[in-house]
Design a protein around this motif. Structure first.
Motif, PDB file in Angstrom:
ATOM      1  N   PRO A  62       0.812  -1.221   0.000  1.00  0.00           N
ATOM      2  CA  PRO A  62       0.000   0.000   0.000  1.00  0.00           C
ATOM      3  C   PRO A  62       0.846   1.271   0.000  1.00  0.00           C
ATOM      4  CG  PRO A  62       0.003  -1.023   2.175  1.00  0.00           C
ATOM      5  CD  PRO A  62       0.639  -2.003   1.241  1.00  0.00           C
ATOM      6  N   GLY A  63       2.013   1.228   0.641  1.00  0.00           N
ATOM      7  CA  GLY A  63       2.852   2.423   0.684  1.00  0.00           C
ATOM      8  C   GLY A  63       3.339   2.825  -0.693  1.00  0.00           C
ATOM      9  N   GLU A  64       3.859   1.851  -1.439  1.00  0.00           N
ATOM     10  CA  GLU A  64       4.345   2.143  -2.791  1.00  0.00           C
ATOM     11  C   GLU A  64       3.207   2.583  -3.712  1.00  0.00           C
ATOM     12  OE1 GLU A  64       5.110  -0.418  -1.002  1.00  0.00           O
ATOM     13  OE2 GLU A  64       7.302  -0.521  -0.859  1.00  0.00           O
ATOM     14  N   LEU A  65       2.050   1.937  -3.553  1.00  0.00           N
ATOM     15  CA  LEU A  65       0.917   2.304  -4.398  1.00  0.00           C
ATOM     16  C   LEU A  65       0.416   3.709  -4.064  1.00  0.00           C
ATOM     17  CD1 LEU A  65      -1.160   1.541  -6.539  1.00  0.00           C
ATOM     18  CD2 LEU A  65      -2.575   0.552  -4.723  1.00  0.00           C
ATOM     19  N   ASP A  66       0.310   4.026  -2.777  1.00  0.00           N
ATOM     20  CA  ASP A  66      -0.140   5.361  -2.381  1.00  0.00           C
ATOM     21  C   ASP A  66       0.807   6.442  -2.905  1.00  0.00           C
ATOM     22  OD1 ASP A  66      -2.346   4.408  -1.100  1.00  0.00           O
ATOM     23  OD2 ASP A  66      -1.489   4.472   0.911  1.00  0.00           O
ATOM     24  N   GLU A  67       2.117   6.145  -2.884  1.00  0.00           N
ATOM     25  CA  GLU A  67       3.096   7.117  -3.377  1.00  0.00           C
ATOM     26  C   GLU A  67       2.896   7.365  -4.872  1.00  0.00           C
ATOM     27  OE1 GLU A  67       7.945   7.912  -3.210  1.00  0.00           O
ATOM     28  OE2 GLU A  67       7.104   5.965  -2.596  1.00  0.00           O
ATOM     29  N   LEU A  68       2.636   6.290  -5.621  1.00  0.00           N
ATOM     30  CA  LEU A  68       2.426   6.433  -7.061  1.00  0.00           C
ATOM     31  C   LEU A  68       1.132   7.191  -7.356  1.00  0.00           C
ATOM     32  CD1 LEU A  68       3.228   5.752  -9.971  1.00  0.00           C
ATOM     33  CD2 LEU A  68       1.954   3.604  -9.727  1.00  0.00           C
ATOM     34  N   LEU A  69       0.066   6.883  -6.625  1.00  0.00           N
ATOM     35  CA  LEU A  69      -1.208   7.553  -6.872  1.00  0.00           C
ATOM     36  C   LEU A  69      -1.161   9.021  -6.442  1.00  0.00           C
ATOM     37  CD1 LEU A  69      -3.733   4.735  -5.857  1.00  0.00           C
ATOM     38  CD2 LEU A  69      -2.738   5.253  -8.090  1.00  0.00           C
ATOM     39  N   ALA A  70      -0.427   9.302  -5.383  1.00  0.00           N
ATOM     40  CA  ALA A  70      -0.255  10.706  -4.982  1.00  0.00           C
ATOM     41  C   ALA A  70       0.495  11.477  -6.056  1.00  0.00           C
ATOM     42  CB  ALA A  70       0.495  10.772  -3.647  1.00  0.00           C
ATOM     43  N   LEU A  71       1.503  10.836  -6.655  1.00  0.00           N
ATOM     44  CA  LEU A  71       2.218  11.473  -7.756  1.00  0.00           C
ATOM     45  C   LEU A  71       1.276  11.733  -8.926  1.00  0.00           C
ATOM     46  CD1 LEU A  71       4.842  12.407  -9.103  1.00  0.00           C
ATOM     47  CD2 LEU A  71       5.126  10.069  -9.932  1.00  0.00           C
ATOM     48  N   GLY A  72       0.324  10.808  -9.134  1.00  0.00           N
ATOM     49  CA  GLY A  72      -0.650  11.004 -10.202  1.00  0.00           C
ATOM     50  C   GLY A  72      -1.452  12.277 -10.006  1.00  0.00           C
ATOM     51  N   GLU A  73      -1.802  12.582  -8.746  1.00  0.00           N
ATOM     52  CA  GLU A  73      -2.517  13.826  -8.464  1.00  0.00           C
ATOM     53  C   GLU A  73      -1.654  15.040  -8.814  1.00  0.00           C
ATOM     54  OE1 GLU A  73      -3.846  13.804  -4.455  1.00  0.00           O
ATOM     55  OE2 GLU A  73      -5.022  11.963  -4.652  1.00  0.00           O
ATOM     56  N   GLU A  74      -0.368  14.966  -8.437  1.00  0.00           N
ATOM     57  CA  GLU A  74       0.537  16.071  -8.763  1.00  0.00           C
ATOM     58  C   GLU A  74       0.688  16.234 -10.283  1.00  0.00           C
ATOM     59  OE1 GLU A  74       4.281  15.467  -6.885  1.00  0.00           O
ATOM     60  OE2 GLU A  74       3.415  15.026  -4.913  1.00  0.00           O
ATOM     61  N   LEU A  75       0.760  15.108 -10.965  1.00  0.00           N
ATOM     62  CA  LEU A  75       0.932  15.136 -12.417  1.00  0.00           C
ATOM     63  C   LEU A  75      -0.277  15.774 -13.097  1.00  0.00           C
ATOM     64  CD1 LEU A  75       2.953  14.147 -14.587  1.00  0.00           C
ATOM     65  CD2 LEU A  75       1.583  12.071 -14.760  1.00  0.00           C
ATOM     66  N   ARG A  76      -1.459  15.426 -12.630  1.00  0.00           N
ATOM     67  CA  ARG A  76      -2.677  15.986 -13.230  1.00  0.00           C
ATOM     68  C   ARG A  76      -2.803  17.477 -12.944  1.00  0.00           C
ATOM     69  NH1 ARG A  76      -4.459  10.998 -11.287  1.00  0.00           N
ATOM     70  NH2 ARG A  76      -5.468  11.917  -9.469  1.00  0.00           N
ATOM     71  N   GLU A  77      -2.406  17.871 -11.724  1.00  0.00           N
ATOM     72  CA  GLU A  77      -2.441  19.297 -11.393  1.00  0.00           C
ATOM     73  C   GLU A  77      -1.448  20.088 -12.249  1.00  0.00           C
ATOM     74  OE1 GLU A  77      -1.674  19.521  -7.246  1.00  0.00           O
ATOM     75  OE2 GLU A  77      -3.616  18.657  -6.646  1.00  0.00           O
ATOM     76  N   ALA A  78      -0.261  19.521 -12.440  1.00  0.00           N
ATOM     77  CA  ALA A  78       0.745  20.197 -13.262  1.00  0.00           C
ATOM     78  C   ALA A  78       0.281  20.306 -14.711  1.00  0.00           C
ATOM     79  CB  ALA A  78       2.066  19.433 -13.182  1.00  0.00           C
ATOM     80  N   TRP A  79      -0.375  19.277 -15.181  1.00  0.00           N
ATOM     81  CA  TRP A  79      -0.892  19.307 -16.549  1.00  0.00           C
ATOM     82  C   TRP A  79      -1.982  20.361 -16.686  1.00  0.00           C
ATOM     83  CZ3 TRP A  79      -0.077  17.975 -21.363  1.00  0.00           C
ATOM     84  CH2 TRP A  79      -1.141  17.933 -22.260  1.00  0.00           C
ATOM     85  N   ALA A  80      -2.866  20.415 -15.681  1.00  0.00           N
ATOM     86  CA  ALA A  80      -3.968  21.374 -15.752  1.00  0.00           C
ATOM     87  C   ALA A  80      -3.456  22.815 -15.753  1.00  0.00           C
ATOM     88  CB  ALA A  80      -4.936  21.152 -14.589  1.00  0.00           C
ATOM     89  N   SER A  81      -2.396  23.065 -14.973  1.00  0.00           N
ATOM     90  CA  SER A  81      -1.851  24.419 -14.879  1.00  0.00           C
ATOM     91  C   SER A  81      -0.764  24.689 -15.917  1.00  0.00           C
ATOM     92  CB  SER A  81      -1.285  24.650 -13.483  1.00  0.00           C
ATOM     93  OG  SER A  81      -0.216  23.760 -13.231  1.00  0.00           O
ATOM     94  N   GLN A  82      -0.400  23.621 -16.665  1.00  0.00           N
ATOM     95  CA  GLN A  82       0.670  23.729 -17.673  1.00  0.00           C
ATOM     96  C   GLN A  82       1.966  24.265 -17.062  1.00  0.00           C
ATOM     97  OE1 GLN A  82       0.450  22.854 -21.460  1.00  0.00           O
ATOM     98  NE2 GLN A  82      -0.587  21.534 -20.002  1.00  0.00           N
ATOM     99  N   ASP A  83       2.261  23.750 -15.852  1.00  0.00           N
ATOM    100  CA  ASP A  83       3.501  24.094 -15.164  1.00  0.00           C
ATOM    101  C   ASP A  83       4.598  23.176 -15.713  1.00  0.00           C
ATOM    102  OD1 ASP A  83       5.656  24.301 -13.408  1.00  0.00           O
ATOM    103  OD2 ASP A  83       4.354  24.727 -11.693  1.00  0.00           O
ATOM    104  N   ALA A  84       5.425  23.713 -16.583  1.00  0.00           N
ATOM    105  CA  ALA A  84       6.416  22.892 -17.290  1.00  0.00           C
ATOM    106  C   ALA A  84       7.392  22.219 -16.339  1.00  0.00           C
ATOM    107  CB  ALA A  84       7.175  23.756 -18.300  1.00  0.00           C
ATOM    108  N   ASP A  85       7.913  22.960 -15.346  1.00  0.00           N
ATOM    109  CA  ASP A  85       8.894  22.398 -14.427  1.00  0.00           C
ATOM    110  C   ASP A  85       8.282  21.275 -13.588  1.00  0.00           C
ATOM    111  OD1 ASP A  85      10.820  24.103 -15.360  1.00  0.00           O
ATOM    112  OD2 ASP A  85      10.469  25.619 -13.812  1.00  0.00           O
TER     113      ASP A  85
END
Length: 253
Positions: A62-85
């Motif tokens: 669960p720890g590894e999976l939660d870390e990956l899914l949390a990254l997914g949230e960050e990735l989607r937020e970055a995509w939505a805001s078009q934050d290149a970095d």
């Protein structure tokens, strides 16, 4: 006992044990007087090997999976805001975390190359799509997941502008076609999964019916023999009664 509890138990099992366990859970619910629950249990689909492997990871890593899914949230937020970095960094970490969890899953189970590909496809879908992430987190997948939309990708600063998009009506037609094709593909997958499941249920029912028919046949043969013995005994009883009456009559003469 409720459906969530039963589903949690069933989807923790290997696919080879699922069908028999589901039948037993449904039978227990029915015997307990909850016919509605028994019907709902019967609708639970047997997981594919790749889906089971991801379900197992949700329980055992669960720890590894939660870390990956949390990254997914960050990735989607970055995509939505078009934050290149942020998008570039999240994309880099995505490869690391997905690869790590995929290796753990392969270590836990002996998977075919096709199943491994489906596991990776499911993890990618969970990173990109929030609904897929929720399904993976619950650990009750019946089949691998896929994502047909636009996946977040790094934005390169200073890149040349893209050509102007096609007219709006062309985009709408393309979107409708894509939606129809995706829906047809999903319906076919569901139909194939339902056919596999009911084929297994049919084989199980035929086996159980054959066993019980043989048992009934044996019992009927035993019953026929018992009835014959009873008839013989009744005949001897009648003869004995008649002879006893005659003997008693001679005593009184």
């Amino acid at each position: 006992m409720d459906l969530d509890e039963v589903a949690a138990r069933l989807y923790a099992l290997p696919p080879s044990d699922f069908t028999a366990a589901r039948a037993e859970e449904a039978r227990s619910a029915k015997q307990a007087g909850d016919a509605a629950l028994a019907r709902e249990i019967g609708k639970l689909r047997k997981p594919t090997v790749s889906a089971w492997a991801v379900n197992r990871a949700a329980r055992e890593h669960p720890g590894e999976l939660d870390e990956l899914l949390a990254l997914g949230e960050e990735l989607r937020e970055a995509w939505a805001s078009q934050d290149a970095d942020a998008l570039a960094e999240a994309t880099r970490r995505r490869g690391e975390l997905t690869g790590r969890l995929s290796r753990l899953i392969r270590q836990d189970a002996d998977l075919s190359s096709a199943a491994v590909a489906e596991v990776d496809q499911t993890l990618d879908a969970a990173v990109v799509d929030a609904d897929a992430a929720d399904e993976v987190r619950r650990g009750r997948l019946a089949k691998p997941l896929s994502y047909s939309g636009f996946a977040p990708a790094p934005v390169t600063r200073g890149a040349p502008r893209r050509k102007k998009p096609a007219p709006e009506e062309d985009d709408e037609r393309a979107a409708r076609r894509a939606e129809i094709e995706a829906r047809k593909a999903k319906e076919r997958e569901e139909a194939e999964a339902a056919h596999r499941e009911w084929s297994e249920a049919l084989a199980e029912a035929e086996r159980e019916h054959g066993e019980r028919a043989e048992k009934v046949d044996r019992l009927e043969k035993k019953l026929a023999k018992a009835r014959k013995r009873l008839a013989d005994t009744a005949h001897r009883l009648e003869v004995a009664r008649r002879e006893e009456r005659h003997a008693r009559a001679r005593l009184s003469d």
